[in-house]
Design an enzyme around this catalytic site. Sequence first.
Site, PDB file in Angstrom:
ATOM      1  N   CYS A 195       7.527  -3.891  -6.536  1.00  0.00           N
ATOM      2  CA  CYS A 195       6.065  -3.794  -6.442  1.00  0.00           C
ATOM      3  C   CYS A 195       5.528  -3.933  -5.027  1.00  0.00           C
ATOM      4  O   CYS A 195       4.496  -3.350  -4.687  1.00  0.00           O
ATOM      5  CB  CYS A 195       5.407  -4.858  -7.322  1.00  0.00           C
ATOM      6  SG  CYS A 195       6.235  -5.136  -8.899  1.00  0.00           S
ATOM      7  N   CYS A 198       4.205  -0.966  -2.635  1.00  0.00           N
ATOM      8  CA  CYS A 198       2.894  -0.328  -2.806  1.00  0.00           C
ATOM      9  C   CYS A 198       1.747  -1.331  -2.720  1.00  0.00           C
ATOM     10  O   CYS A 198       0.659  -0.991  -2.268  1.00  0.00           O
ATOM     11  CB  CYS A 198       2.815   0.375  -4.160  1.00  0.00           C
ATOM     12  SG  CYS A 198       3.855   1.838  -4.221  1.00  0.00           S
ATOM     13  N   HIS A 199       1.982  -2.563  -3.205  1.00  0.00           N
ATOM     14  CA  HIS A 199       0.848  -3.497  -3.337  1.00  0.00           C
ATOM     15  C   HIS A 199       0.821  -4.571  -2.246  1.00  0.00           C
ATOM     16  O   HIS A 199      -0.152  -5.315  -2.166  1.00  0.00           O
ATOM     17  CB  HIS A 199       0.894  -4.172  -4.710  1.00  0.00           C
ATOM     18  CG  HIS A 199       0.801  -3.196  -5.844  1.00  0.00           C
ATOM     19  ND1 HIS A 199      -0.384  -2.629  -6.245  1.00  0.00           N
ATOM     20  CD2 HIS A 199       1.750  -2.659  -6.645  1.00  0.00           C
ATOM     21  CE1 HIS A 199      -0.168  -1.794  -7.260  1.00  0.00           C
ATOM     22  NE2 HIS A 199       1.135  -1.796  -7.518  1.00  0.00           N
ATOM     23  N   MET A 236       1.370   4.807 -10.628  1.00  0.00           N
ATOM     24  CA  MET A 236       2.071   3.549 -10.927  1.00  0.00           C
ATOM     25  C   MET A 236       3.240   3.849 -11.873  1.00  0.00           C
ATOM     26  O   MET A 236       3.040   4.428 -12.948  1.00  0.00           O
ATOM     27  CB  MET A 236       1.058   2.607 -11.587  1.00  0.00           C
ATOM     28  CG  MET A 236       1.663   1.461 -12.347  1.00  0.00           C
ATOM     29  SD  MET A 236       1.991   0.043 -11.297  1.00  0.00           S
ATOM     30  CE  MET A 236       2.841  -0.980 -12.506  1.00  0.00           C
ATOM     31  N   HIS A 479       0.568   5.815   5.924  1.00  0.00           N
ATOM     32  CA  HIS A 479       1.818   5.738   5.160  1.00  0.00           C
ATOM     33  C   HIS A 479       2.877   6.682   5.737  1.00  0.00           C
ATOM     34  O   HIS A 479       3.650   6.294   6.580  1.00  0.00           O
ATOM     35  CB  HIS A 479       1.532   6.021   3.690  1.00  0.00           C
ATOM     36  CG  HIS A 479       2.682   5.753   2.786  1.00  0.00           C
ATOM     37  ND1 HIS A 479       3.064   4.485   2.426  1.00  0.00           N
ATOM     38  CD2 HIS A 479       3.565   6.577   2.194  1.00  0.00           C
ATOM     39  CE1 HIS A 479       4.123   4.534   1.652  1.00  0.00           C
ATOM     40  NE2 HIS A 479       4.453   5.805   1.498  1.00  0.00           N
ATOM     41  N   HIS A 521       0.451  12.390  -0.379  1.00  0.00           N
ATOM     42  CA  HIS A 521       1.802  11.862  -0.113  1.00  0.00           C
ATOM     43  C   HIS A 521       2.654  13.012   0.423  1.00  0.00           C
ATOM     44  O   HIS A 521       3.343  13.699  -0.326  1.00  0.00           O
ATOM     45  CB  HIS A 521       2.407  11.280  -1.398  1.00  0.00           C
ATOM     46  CG  HIS A 521       3.626  10.448  -1.126  1.00  0.00           C
ATOM     47  ND1 HIS A 521       4.859  10.997  -0.864  1.00  0.00           N
ATOM     48  CD2 HIS A 521       3.798   9.109  -1.042  1.00  0.00           C
ATOM     49  CE1 HIS A 521       5.735  10.020  -0.655  1.00  0.00           C
ATOM     50  NE2 HIS A 521       5.118   8.871  -0.756  1.00  0.00           N
TER      51      HIS A 521
HETATM   52 FE1  DHE Z   1       9.271   5.991   0.571  1.00  0.00          FE
HETATM   53  C1  DHE Z   1       9.451   7.895   3.433  1.00  0.00           C
HETATM   54  C2  DHE Z   1       7.318   3.793   2.183  1.00  0.00           C
HETATM   55  C3  DHE Z   1       8.572   4.493  -2.414  1.00  0.00           C
HETATM   56  C4  DHE Z   1      11.588   7.893  -0.929  1.00  0.00           C
HETATM   57  N1  DHE Z   1       8.509   5.888   2.444  1.00  0.00           N
HETATM   58  C5  DHE Z   1       8.690   6.784   3.480  1.00  0.00           C
HETATM   59  C6  DHE Z   1       7.966   6.336   4.633  1.00  0.00           C
HETATM   60  C7  DHE Z   1       7.370   5.162   4.277  1.00  0.00           C
HETATM   61  C8  DHE Z   1       7.711   4.892   2.906  1.00  0.00           C
HETATM   62  C9  DHE Z   1       6.501   4.293   5.146  1.00  0.00           C
HETATM   63  C10 DHE Z   1       7.893   7.036   5.974  1.00  0.00           C
HETATM   64  C11 DHE Z   1       9.079   6.649   6.830  1.00  0.00           C
HETATM   65  C12 DHE Z   1       9.079   7.387   8.154  1.00  0.00           C
HETATM   66  O1  DHE Z   1       8.879   8.607   8.170  1.00  0.00           O
HETATM   67  O2  DHE Z   1       9.319   6.738   9.180  1.00  0.00           O
HETATM   68  N2  DHE Z   1       8.126   4.448  -0.029  1.00  0.00           N
HETATM   69  C13 DHE Z   1       7.421   3.672   0.798  1.00  0.00           C
HETATM   70  C14 DHE Z   1       6.745   2.658   0.058  1.00  0.00           C
HETATM   71  O3  DHE Z   1       6.071   1.708   0.536  1.00  0.00           O
HETATM   72  C15 DHE Z   1       6.865   2.991  -1.361  1.00  0.00           C
HETATM   73  C16 DHE Z   1       5.557   3.621  -1.802  1.00  0.00           C
HETATM   74  C17 DHE Z   1       7.086   1.833  -2.319  1.00  0.00           C
HETATM   75  C18 DHE Z   1       8.335   1.032  -2.097  1.00  0.00           C
HETATM   76  O4  DHE Z   1       8.486   0.012  -2.768  1.00  0.00           O
HETATM   77  O5  DHE Z   1       9.161   1.367  -1.262  1.00  0.00           O
HETATM   78  C19 DHE Z   1       7.955   4.035  -1.300  1.00  0.00           C
HETATM   79  N3  DHE Z   1       9.979   6.152  -1.354  1.00  0.00           N
HETATM   80  C20 DHE Z   1       9.564   5.460  -2.407  1.00  0.00           C
HETATM   81  C21 DHE Z   1      10.283   5.810  -3.595  1.00  0.00           C
HETATM   82  O6  DHE Z   1      10.133   5.309  -4.754  1.00  0.00           O
HETATM   83  C22 DHE Z   1      11.193   6.894  -3.237  1.00  0.00           C
HETATM   84  C23 DHE Z   1      10.786   8.173  -3.943  1.00  0.00           C
HETATM   85  C24 DHE Z   1      12.637   6.617  -3.607  1.00  0.00           C
HETATM   86  C25 DHE Z   1      13.134   5.331  -3.102  1.00  0.00           C
HETATM   87  O7  DHE Z   1      13.546   5.279  -1.941  1.00  0.00           O
HETATM   88  O8  DHE Z   1      13.067   4.357  -3.831  1.00  0.00           O
HETATM   89  C26 DHE Z   1      10.948   7.003  -1.741  1.00  0.00           C
HETATM   90  N4  DHE Z   1      10.321   7.606   1.140  1.00  0.00           N
HETATM   91  C27 DHE Z   1      11.250   8.206   0.380  1.00  0.00           C
HETATM   92  C28 DHE Z   1      11.841   9.277   1.140  1.00  0.00           C
HETATM   93  C29 DHE Z   1      11.213   9.299   2.393  1.00  0.00           C
HETATM   94  C30 DHE Z   1      10.272   8.228   2.370  1.00  0.00           C
HETATM   95  C31 DHE Z   1      12.907  10.225   0.630  1.00  0.00           C
HETATM   96  C32 DHE Z   1      11.487  10.247   3.566  1.00  0.00           C
HETATM   97  C33 DHE Z   1      10.826  11.557   3.324  1.00  0.00           C
HETATM   98  C34 DHE Z   1      11.128  12.531   4.432  1.00  0.00           C
HETATM   99  O9  DHE Z   1      11.408  13.698   4.103  1.00  0.00           O
HETATM  100  O10 DHE Z   1      11.083  12.143   5.609  1.00  0.00           O
END
Ligand code: DHE
Length: 689
Positions: A195, A198-199, A236, A479, A521
């Site tokens: 959680c 996101c929160h 969510m 983000h 996003h």
């Molecule tokens: Fe991510 C990128 C944060 C959930 C997969 N994710 C990012 C970035 C951030 C971020 C800040 C950018 C990084 C950068 O470019 O320097 N992500 C978060 C969260 O805070 C969030 C919403 C909740 C969490 O608890 O982490 C979250 N993210 C997820 C997922 O649930 C995903 C789908 C699968 C997982 O990892 O659990 C996921 N995030 C990704 C991916 C990228 C990403 C694959 C890079 C995308 C790209 O093409 O550059």
Amino acid sequence: MRNYLRILFVLGVVLLLAACKPAAPMFPESPVAPPAEAPASSESVDEATLAASGFSKGGCGACHVIPGVPNATGTIGPDLSEIGQVAETTIASADYKGNAKTAIDFLKESLLTPDAFVSENCPNGACAAGLMPSYANGTVSDQELNAMVNFLAKLPSTEIAQPGEIVTEAPVSVPQDVMADENMDWAKQVYFERCAGCHGTLRKGATGPGLTPDLMQPKGTLALASIIFNGTPGGMPDWGKQGFMTKEETEIMAEFLQVEPPQPPEMSLQQMLDTWKVLVPPEDRPTEPQTTRNWENFMAVTLRDAGQVAMIDADTFEVVDLVDTGYAVHISRMSATGRYVFTIGRDGKLALVDLWTEIPSKVAEVQLCYDARSVETSKYSGELGDFTDKYAIVGCYWPPHFVILDGETLEPFKIVSTRSYTYDTEEYHPEPRVAAIVASHFKPEWIVNVKETGQVWMVDYSDLINPTIKMIEAERFLHDGGWDSTQRYFLVAANNMDKIAVIDSLEGKLEALVDAGNVPHPGRGANWIDPEYGPVWSTSHLGEGEIISIGTDPEGHPDSAWKVVRTLKLPGSGSLFIKSHPNSEWLWVDMTFNPDPALSRTVCVIKKSNPDEIYKCWEASTFGRADHFEYNMQGTQIWVSIWGNAAVPGEVGEIVVYDDKTLEEIARIPNLVTPTGKFNVYNTIHDIY
Ligand code: DHE
């Protein structure tokens, strides 16, 4: 014991809530503090108080707008402002298949067997079956149920105050020790894992809403547990339905949200150094590639729940190596030469993988924080110096800081806290988390996005002992984002403000703030040439099913620059990623977090030459969710992850590879544990998307 303590806790919260005095004209007395047992006769307690008690116990306001009911401003379920009238028309319509013959019966049926009729009119589209909890289980007494039904049947009523007019006193702070230790420990850990991203660790909200006790207590355990179990169309996740939490666990989590959030520990440089390991010193590493494979076409694939990164040869689809990295690995980025892959886990563990060895091998590791999401490298080489493969930077969620490290050994040497003041109201924020970081192509600078304070920090890395940081005011809740096709402008989603901020990396200023849809996003977004508006950058959205395209060519197409020039509807919300390649005629988009399982594994393509309609959508698998795209280095094949369930043999996950010209499936790489992000070495070095 666990249950007994839980009941005590719930009663405790109810009693504390009872101390609050609502100012709702409809309910002059306290809306809570219901007696543990229903009153003996309806004459002893008036109907308004019974209805108020029922709505409060049921937590109805967490999901619905109900005029006259304190705090009933939820936007997950249908707005009930006119439900009395709506009930009449619903039972008269051909779509209604339930048993009710009168509006009163219909409302009762909705409370006792909510899935008898699932409305089409939730704020984000059709409502989802299974979301509304049944009140048949004794949550409310018969008298309370009847009073609620009678109250709803009268809506709309001009005699009832609108929710905006209602002011309630703040709920009383509930200490953490009302929860049993084992429940508290479980909830703390699971909150962090599922959680906090996101929160927020301190629950102040960012991508998701704030979850502080003052906001949670009025919603109540039942409603909160239902949301946690079923998810919402706004993005969510449905933790219960996905099997990550039982019903009982969602209730414990709901209780946790009503007590004060625990403060996690800080981390010093010495603590980081204690975790630092150089497994192969730079002098013992090869000076030229030892592998005969085309290592620039490797894909670093996040295997989220295995805590690994798979290095896959995109020429042959062979898994060349599985490298152990951090917990719930998030992303990988490459050094400027591409030789090194940097992989960051949610636990703040960074792994450095050398691609020049015969088989890719981990050469160093270190932990920089307890919660991290981003990593980037120094890429500038020019008259201000050659910083190729020299440094790395890791952005943390907790503690809120970024750390600068040696690019070849991962030795951390500089920590910069991001605790600061919100850009607009200048209020102190204890947890401004570091979101996306990108390396400028024009200067020795990193563009560091500080989420909660809404500032974009341009961090000059030419003198890291005395770093200079320019703080650009942008928008809150920054983000993820990516470059435009010229790599001068960085477009970043301020996701909870429904905006895209455009940063000019050459001039070091905010170029524009563009209105987007509900929770944009982009991942890194997609650059392509629109037949009418020239170069554009597109993003999809978590909160609604649409793609927007923003003009990015102020010189050649000044009229469309930094404006949404096109909006295309998708079959559903919950999209996480969009992708294209300069050699491709398509835009690809997912809907990973859509609550409908079929849509969550559906991918859609849009033809760039006909951007007003979707060309085709299809389910990329029979299980799991389709998530994230990446091209091979030639831009001829596109990879889609099928994010499965690590606990279900045969459905742990896989990657599907499509021919980008014909859209035909050409390969499946099976048995990969929950693959999510994929990062092609060549495309990631050159920021091609
Ligand atoms: Fe991510 C990128 C944060 C959930 C997969 N994710 C990012 C970035 C951030 C971020 C800040 C950018 C990084 C950068 O470019 O320097 N992500 C978060 C969260 O805070 C969030 C919403 C909740 C969490 O608890 O982490 C979250 N993210 C997820 C997922 O649930 C995903 C789908 C699968 C997982 O990892 O659990 C996921 N995030 C990704 C991916 C990228 C990403 C694959 C890079 C995308 C790209 O093409 O550059």
